[in-house]
Design an enzyme around this catalytic site. Structure first.
Site, PDB file in Angstrom:
ATOM      1  N   ARG A 188       3.393   8.228   9.453  1.00  0.00           N
ATOM      2  CA  ARG A 188       2.279   7.359   9.833  1.00  0.00           C
ATOM      3  C   ARG A 188       2.446   5.972   9.235  1.00  0.00           C
ATOM      4  NH1 ARG A 188      -1.833   4.356   6.722  1.00  0.00           N
ATOM      5  NH2 ARG A 188      -3.669   4.178   8.040  1.00  0.00           N
TER       6      ARG A 188
ATOM      7  N   THR B 289       0.839  -1.198   0.000  1.00  0.00           N
ATOM      8  CA  THR B 289       0.000   0.000   0.000  1.00  0.00           C
ATOM      9  C   THR B 289       0.872   1.244   0.000  1.00  0.00           C
ATOM     10  OG1 THR B 289      -1.781   1.154   1.192  1.00  0.00           O
ATOM     11  CG2 THR B 289      -0.084   0.097   2.523  1.00  0.00           C
TER      12      THR B 289
END
Length: 352
Positions: free
Chosen positions: A240, A230
């Site tokens: 993050r 991803t």
């Protein structure tokens, strides 16, 4: 021993089921091995993984090549380079791969300037005693392993970033800061008083921001491998890391039980280790579809509006999927390949 070869099944004669372009999940419920199952209608990824098995490649090979195909294809802009710029405009990648025989995991997170994240993740298994490498150090490791530095930014990602800035940086992932993050780009400072309110997840990530390819491959002998890739949540804070590269969250593989892979709002889903939980349900004899549903139901109790789905398969080749029903997301599409299907087939399940 490492995940073995998956090519011993070609000579088995089976009756092909008649299937349309889109098949309701469960219509081809007969279990068969090997099986490849992946999140979303990422057909080229499914085709690639299946061809690897047909040619005698291992389950790990199939996962790496299948997820790697999505990285090349930039599947829906949510996998690979040129998508999901963070709030500084940079695209970074997360990936993991897991061997269900040895329980070894290789993963990378916040990978910068290297396109083949799932390939680097596999090198973590093969050439280190670690499980997860992150950030700039993961990129340096990739270069040592022979991967080239490449620009992950494209005109598309620059355009997405520019549009976001022009919309006062909406949406974003800040809270309890000044100035008001729902109206301004900042820079932000923390508020002295912290307030607590229900998290609104469905408005930021939805069916148009898939977030992940997750794949489970089970070979003819029942050997399981899984993986994910991803570029994360669009407009995320730099640094993050979501669920995708976390073993038990993004995916999980255990050759004594089965495999699972999740997709959706990773910040919510990773708190529940849904892939691990689904495999443990299947270990207890729970049908894969029911295992997937039970996992979704567990998360619903705490985050009823979360965006997410999961695919599951056990070591007999039986498979299933489930998703959380929210506005704009009432069905989940996924791909399945096995000897009973004439080709990798898109299937669909109604969300619960």
């Amino acid at each position: 021993m490492a995940a073995g070869r998956g090519g011993d099944w070609q000579g088995v004669t089976v009756a092909l089921l008649f299937l349309g372009v889109l098949t309701p999940a469960g219509a081809a419920s007969a279990a068969a091995l090997p099986v490849v199952i992946n999140t979303w209608a990422f057909r080229t990824a499914a085709d690639t993984a299946w061809r690897v098995l047909e040619s005698g490649g291992s389950e790990l090979d199939a996962v790496e090549r299948g997820c790697g195909q999505c990285e090349l294809d930039q599947c829906d802009g949510s996998v690979g380079y040129g998508g999901s710029p963070d709030e500084s405009g940079e695209t970074t990648l997360d990936a993991m791969i897991m061997d269900g025989n040895t329980m070894e995991v290789g993963a990378v997170a916040d990978l910068r300037r290297v396109k083949n994240a799932i390939g680097v993740a596999r090198k973590v298994i093969e050439y280190t005693k670690h499980t997860l490498l992150v950030g700039e150090s993961a990129s340096l490791f990739a270069v040592k392993m022979g991967f080239p530095y490449e620009d992950l930014t494209t005109q598309k990602s620059l355009s997405l970033y520019s549009e976001w800035l022009n919309q006062s940086c909406q949406p974003n992932y800040w809270k309890n800061v000044v100035p008001d993050s729902s109206k301004s780009c900042g820079p932000y400072k923390r508020r002295e008083e912290v307030t607590y309110k229900e998290e609104q997840t469905s408005s930021q990530r939805n069916v148009h921001n898939h977030d992940t390819i997750g794949m489970v491959v089970i070979g003819a002998s029942g050997t399981v491998a899984s993986g994910t890739s991803t570029n994360g949540a669009i407009h995320k804070l730099p640094g993050r890391v979501g669920d995708s590269p976390i073993a038990g969250a993004g995916s999980y593989a255990d050759s004594t039980a089965g495999g699972a892979a999740a997709t959706g709002d990773g910040d919510i889903m990773m708190r529940f280790l849904p892939s691990y939980q689904a495999v443990e349900y299947m270990r207890m004899g729970t049908d894969p579809t029911v295992a997937c549903q039970k996992v979704i139901s567990r998360i619903q109790k705490y985050a009823p509006k979360f965006f997410g789905a999961i695919v599951c398969a056990n070591t007999t080749g039986s498979y299933g999927a489930a998703c959380n029903k929210i506005p704009g997301f009432t069905q989940f599409h996924f791909m399945v390949s096995n000897p009973l299907l004439s080709r990798p087939t898109e299937q669909v399940v109604d969300c619960i």
